[in-house]
Scaffold this motif. Structure first.
Motif, PDB file in Angstrom:
ATOM      1  N   SER A  53       0.723  -1.033   0.018  1.00  0.00           N
ATOM      2  CA  SER A  53       0.105  -0.063   0.275  1.00  0.00           C
ATOM      3  C   SER A  53       0.988   1.185  -0.032  1.00  0.00           C
ATOM      4  O   SER A  53       0.676   2.384  -0.833  1.00  0.00           O
ATOM      5  CB  SER A  53      -0.892  -0.156   1.428  1.00  0.00           C
ATOM      6  OG  SER A  53      -1.895  -0.987   1.252  1.00  0.00           O
ATOM      7  N   ASN A 107      -8.482   7.453  -2.085  1.00  0.00           N
ATOM      8  CA  ASN A 107      -7.868   6.360  -2.879  1.00  0.00           C
ATOM      9  C   ASN A 107      -6.753   5.608  -2.033  1.00  0.00           C
ATOM     10  O   ASN A 107      -6.761   4.415  -2.186  1.00  0.00           O
ATOM     11  CB  ASN A 107      -7.225   7.232  -4.168  1.00  0.00           C
ATOM     12  CG  ASN A 107      -8.396   7.527  -5.157  1.00  0.00           C
ATOM     13  OD1 ASN A 107      -9.442   7.123  -5.174  1.00  0.00           O
ATOM     14  ND2 ASN A 107      -7.899   8.698  -5.831  1.00  0.00           N
ATOM     15  N   SER A 108      -6.083   6.190  -1.109  1.00  0.00           N
ATOM     16  CA  SER A 108      -5.245   5.831  -0.343  1.00  0.00           C
ATOM     17  C   SER A 108      -5.850   4.592   0.344  1.00  0.00           C
ATOM     18  O   SER A 108      -5.109   3.429   0.659  1.00  0.00           O
ATOM     19  CB  SER A 108      -4.430   6.649   0.473  1.00  0.00           C
ATOM     20  OG  SER A 108      -3.615   7.461  -0.348  1.00  0.00           O
ATOM     21  N   ILE A 155       0.659   4.039  -3.049  1.00  0.00           N
ATOM     22  CA  ILE A 155       0.329   5.614  -2.491  1.00  0.00           C
ATOM     23  C   ILE A 155       1.554   6.472  -2.752  1.00  0.00           C
ATOM     24  O   ILE A 155       1.359   7.529  -3.307  1.00  0.00           O
ATOM     25  CB  ILE A 155       0.014   5.566  -0.964  1.00  0.00           C
ATOM     26  CG1 ILE A 155      -1.336   4.803  -0.774  1.00  0.00           C
ATOM     27  CG2 ILE A 155      -0.057   6.949  -0.666  1.00  0.00           C
ATOM     28  CD1 ILE A 155      -1.254   4.491   0.798  1.00  0.00           C
ATOM     29  N   LEU A 181      -7.077  11.783  -2.613  1.00  0.00           N
ATOM     30  CA  LEU A 181      -5.928  11.209  -2.355  1.00  0.00           C
ATOM     31  C   LEU A 181      -6.106  10.372  -1.119  1.00  0.00           C
ATOM     32  O   LEU A 181      -5.483   9.049  -1.060  1.00  0.00           O
ATOM     33  CB  LEU A 181      -4.659  12.190  -2.150  1.00  0.00           C
ATOM     34  CG  LEU A 181      -3.347  11.299  -2.095  1.00  0.00           C
ATOM     35  CD1 LEU A 181      -3.153  10.603  -3.402  1.00  0.00           C
ATOM     36  CD2 LEU A 181      -2.409  12.537  -1.713  1.00  0.00           C
TER      37      LEU A 181
END
Length: 413
Positions: free
Chosen positions: A178, A291-292, A182, A288
């Motif tokens: 992840s 979406n992260s 990111i 952001l």
């Protein structure tokens, strides 16, 4: 249990595509039926001839899309049931696991690219050409394809290598992966406007001094710091219009498509003010974060399924890179059914940006006018199916945006 999982696995993947196609067909039938009418808010700009052109464009795109999606489904099933296990077996003695993974994804991407290439060519040189949008030459298309391949290799190889290393080294790898993805999102936000976009388009200083001065006034009024205002030669590939604000920090730039410069200055300013609204309302960092979190959630449940597939031997897989692609494919197929939630949040932000544009300029008229022109000139669908909008639209439908802006105009007297 294993056979049951395989059935569920394949059913979800097939249902995802069939439901997507069903939505397309529902939208087409709803939008082109004989009773379909031009929305009242568009009647002053959209003629019956324009309406018929939009319906023909929609029909061509939907029928083409159905063929493309069915082909993609068939290819994906062949990969999952035959090609991937075969590739894993063939590559099992070809060096390290990382090297095998790089070869595996290189072969997969090459086949996938070759399957998709005829569809890309048909879309640009037949459908877009037929409806008057395409300005891409074969030379430009070939250049874009070569640049795309080079970028895919340059970025893809190290990403695959790092991701595979994490899969090999850790049993619980979702949070490390992840962080990697990111970081990639942030990286692309910085380098895309500075290094990637200029490979495909030519960016020059906006030469309309009067418009540039007006834009600077709007930028100063918004408080958004934008070092550069550029004109992009979008007309080399399309006749469609747009403007956008991209990048972060010193890489931030305002980009105006040269195709939108036929609009009057107030209309261009309203579109730019809408983009500024996303920054002032902090939609970029909000998206952001969303979406992260979404990436972390997807990879977390992918990690759980990954361990199940590897431990049970389902599909006969033994390598981390093949196991990952099966687990990820399944989870992404399930996430498709949650798209309406993400799109709802996106549409809400678009309304906020529209309202900001109207308030910044002191009027909603220019944005209403530009939206109507965009519908007319881009042959947008004026009557999308309600369910299709909920599922696929990350922007409100143009008539909905116009109605909201008209309500705002009435409220402000």
């Amino acid at each position: 249990m294993i056979n049951t999982f395989v059935v569920i696995f394949l059913t979800v993947i097939i249902l995802k595509t069939l439901w997507d196609i069903t939505l397309d067909i529902m939208n087409l039938r709803y939008s082109t039926n004989p009773n379909a009418k031009i929305p009242d808010v568009l009647k002053d700009k959209l003629s019956q001839e324009d309406f018929e052109k939009a319906k023909k464009y929609l029909k061509d795109r939907v029928l083409f899309g159905v063929v493309r999606k069915l082909t993609s489904l068939i290819v994906d099933l062949i990969f999952l049931l035959k090609v991937f296990p075969y590739l894993e077996k063939v590559l099992s003695d070809k060096g390290s696991t990382i090297f095998q993974a790089i070869l595996f994804f290189a072969i997969y991407e090459l086949i996938d690219y070759l399957v998709g290439l005829p569809f890309s060519i048909y879309s640009i040189f037949v459908i877009e050409q037929k409806h008057g949008f395409n300005t891409t030459t074969p030379k430009t298309f070939l250049k874009d394809q070569l640049l795309g391949i080079i970028l895919t290799v340059a970025i893809g190889v190290p990403v695959v290598a790092i991701a595979t290393l994490l899969l090999v080294k850790f049993q619980i790898w979702w949070w490390q992966l992840s962080i990697l993805f990111i970081a990639l999102m942030l990286f692309f936000m910085i380098i895309q406007p500075l290094f990637i976009a200029p490979l495909f388009y030519k960016f020059t200083e906006l030469d309309d001094e009067e418009l540039k001065k007006k834009l600077r006034v709007v930028l100063d009024k918004s408080g958004v710091k934008v070092p550069n205002i550029f004109k992009m030669d979008a007309s080399k590939r399309t006749k469609k219009q747009n403007a956008y604000l991209t990048g972060i920090g010193k890489s931030r730039r305002l980009v105006i498509f040269d195709t939108i410069l036929s609009y009057n200055h107030d209309e261009v300013l309203s579109v730019v003010a809408h983009e500024l609204g996303h920054h002032v309302k902090r939609h970029i960092p909000k998206l952001l974060v969303i979406n992260s979190l979404l990436v972390a959630f997807i990879l977390c449940i992918t990690n759980i399924l990954y361990k199940f597939i590897l431990n049970t031997g389902v599909f006969g897989l033994t390598q981390p890179y093949t196991t990952f692609i099966y687990a990820y494919t399944f989870i992404i197929s399930i996430m498709f059914f949650l798209e309406p939630i993400v799109n709802y949040l996106s549409r809400k932000m678009e309304y906020e940006a529209d309202e900001y544009s109207a308030r910044l300029l002191g009027t909603s008229e220019p944005l209403i006018s530009s939206l109507k022109r965009l519908v007319k000139e881009n042959l947008s669908n004026p009557n999308p199916h309600p369910l299709y909008k909920i599922w696929h639209y990350n922007h409100p439908a143009p008539e909905e945006r116009i109605r909201r802006l008209e309500e705002l105009r009435v409220q402000n007297g």
